[in-house]
Design a protein around this motif. Structure first.
Motif, short mmCIF file in Angstrom:
data_model
loop_
_atom_site.label_atom_id
_atom_site.label_comp_id
_atom_site.label_asym_id
_atom_site.label_seq_id
_atom_site.Cartn_x
_atom_site.Cartn_y
_atom_site.Cartn_z
N TYR A 10 103.20 85.48 -22.50
CA TYR A 10 102.28 85.35 -21.38
C TYR A 10 103.01 84.88 -20.12
O TYR A 10 104.17 84.48 -20.17
CB TYR A 10 101.15 84.38 -21.75
N TYR A 11 102.29 84.92 -19.01
CA TYR A 11 102.88 84.56 -17.72
C TYR A 11 102.44 83.16 -17.35
O TYR A 11 101.28 82.94 -16.99
CB TYR A 11 102.44 85.58 -16.66
N TRP A 12 103.37 82.21 -17.43
CA TRP A 12 103.09 80.82 -17.11
C TRP A 12 103.91 80.41 -15.89
O TRP A 12 104.96 81.00 -15.59
CB TRP A 12 103.48 79.89 -18.26
N VAL A 17 106.54 76.43 -18.36
CA VAL A 17 107.49 77.03 -19.30
C VAL A 17 108.58 76.03 -19.67
O VAL A 17 108.91 75.83 -20.85
CB VAL A 17 108.12 78.31 -18.70
N GLU A 18 109.14 75.37 -18.66
CA GLU A 18 110.22 74.41 -18.91
C GLU A 18 109.72 73.22 -19.73
O GLU A 18 110.41 72.75 -20.65
CB GLU A 18 110.81 73.95 -17.59
N GLU A 19 108.51 72.76 -19.44
CA GLU A 19 107.94 71.65 -20.21
C GLU A 19 107.77 72.06 -21.68
O GLU A 19 108.09 71.28 -22.59
CB GLU A 19 106.58 71.26 -19.63
N PHE A 20 107.29 73.27 -21.89
CA PHE A 20 107.06 73.74 -23.26
C PHE A 20 108.37 73.78 -24.04
O PHE A 20 108.43 73.29 -25.18
CB PHE A 20 106.43 75.14 -23.21
N TYR A 21 109.41 74.34 -23.46
CA TYR A 21 110.66 74.48 -24.20
C TYR A 21 111.41 73.16 -24.34
O TYR A 21 112.15 72.96 -25.32
CB TYR A 21 111.53 75.55 -23.57
N LEU A 45 110.68 82.60 -13.89
CA LEU A 45 112.04 82.31 -14.33
C LEU A 45 112.87 83.58 -14.21
O LEU A 45 112.49 84.63 -14.73
CB LEU A 45 112.08 81.82 -15.78
N LYS A 46 113.97 83.48 -13.52
CA LYS A 46 114.88 84.61 -13.36
C LYS A 46 115.90 84.59 -14.51
O LYS A 46 115.99 83.60 -15.24
CB LYS A 46 115.55 84.53 -12.00
N PRO A 47 116.67 85.68 -14.67
CA PRO A 47 117.64 85.71 -15.78
C PRO A 47 118.54 84.48 -15.83
O PRO A 47 118.81 83.94 -16.92
CB PRO A 47 118.44 86.99 -15.48
N ARG A 48 118.99 84.02 -14.68
CA ARG A 48 119.85 82.83 -14.68
C ARG A 48 119.12 81.61 -15.23
O ARG A 48 119.68 80.79 -15.95
CB ARG A 48 120.33 82.55 -13.25
#
Length: 292
Positions: A10-12, A17-21, A45-48
């Motif tokens: 999904y699109y968060w 996203v960072e908190e989840f991981y 979030l970009k590839p980097r």
């Protein structure tokens, strides 16, 4: 049997996203898949950023795998695919044959994702020859089908060349399309979608006229309306499956990982699935149904 946390479908927002991981680092998931697999327009979030997050998670001792998109439609998307495949450090989950080809050319071992239509031992032999070391079974297939296929792999002499991973919890990706169904549901064109899917962090539910939840719209992805749940099947699965995948759909998905771990270690008994969860495909019956 190991537990994996599948890629976020999904699109968060980036901070979520960072908190989840960051929380996932302390979870019972031994393998964590990262990356955008649905739509290249989702650029919180970009590839980097994904690769930096992968570095951080890998330091905790967990296995990190970068997942690629299932449907590529532009040269820019192919360029990003190559960037992932040639990262030189992390394994790749290939979700289309373009990724398989790039990885094979560079002699990089890979995971075959569930978006690749791999239904028999002959295809598995082809993929192992190209470097596949783990196969994620397509979500709609059954336990009996898996057993027969692995028996065929034994006859071909390739069974010991790859691990088997099964999608065990979450809304199953059933189909992909070049059209964006979330945008269409808001009467928007795909090219002018205004990234509306970020408003639906668990996808957009569609129902029948009788109110039954049948599908979840997630960009170009159509998912099952019910949540697939194989927690009761874990003891039997361990005989033929190496890894059970939990697909995150909310921040509490990490609690699901812990519950699966408890089931594997005998701390949790068999349970009755709630009405919005099912296990039908595992038993070769309609996916909406539940085998008790």
């Amino acid at each position: 049997m190991k537990l994996s946390l599948g890629p976020l479908l999904y699109y968060w927002e980036k901070n979520k996203v960072e908190e989840f991981y960051h929380q996932a680092i302390n979870s019972d998931a031994e393998i964590i898949y990262l990356g955008e697999t649905v739509c290249s327009k989702r650029r919180e979030l970009k590839p980097r950023d994904w690769l930096e997050l992968a570095d951080e998670i890998a330091k905790s001792g967990k296995e990190v795998v970068i997942s690629t998109m299932a449907l590529l439609q532009s040269p820019t998307e192919v360029k990003i695919l190559r960037q992932y495949c040639e990262n030189g450090h992390f394994s790749i989950e290939a979700n289309d044959l373009g990724a398989v080809q790039i990885l094979s050319e560079n002699k990089v071992p890979f995971v075959c994702g569930p978006a690749i239509n791999c239904y028999n031992a002959s295809v598995l032999k082809l993929l192992t020859n190209k470097g596949m070391y783990r196969w994620v079974m397509p979500v709609e297939l059954s336990k009996d089908w898996l057993i027969r296929t692995l028996d065929d792999c034994e006859k071909l002499g390739i069974r010991d060349q790859f691990e088997v991973e099964v999608f065990a919890h979450g809304h199953m990706p059933l189909a992909y399309s070049a059209r964006c169904f979330t945008a269409r549901s808001e009467n928007k064109a795909k090219d002018d979608c205004e990234l509306c899917c970020i408003k639906y962090p668990q996808g957009r539910i569609t129902t029948t006229q009788e109110g039954q939840e049948v599908f979840v719209l997630n960009g170009i992805q159509t998912q099952s309306g019910s949540c697939y749940n194989l927690i009761n099947e874990l003891p039997d699965m361990s005989e033929i499956v190496d890894i059970a995948r939990i697909s995150p759909n909310h921040i509490d998905s990490l609690q699901v990982v812990n519950e699966y771990k408890e089931r594997l270690t005998g701390q949790r008994d068999c349970c009755v699935l709630p009405p919005n969860e099912s296990n039908g495909f595992w038993y070769a019956i309609p996916g909406l149904q539940t085998q008790l």
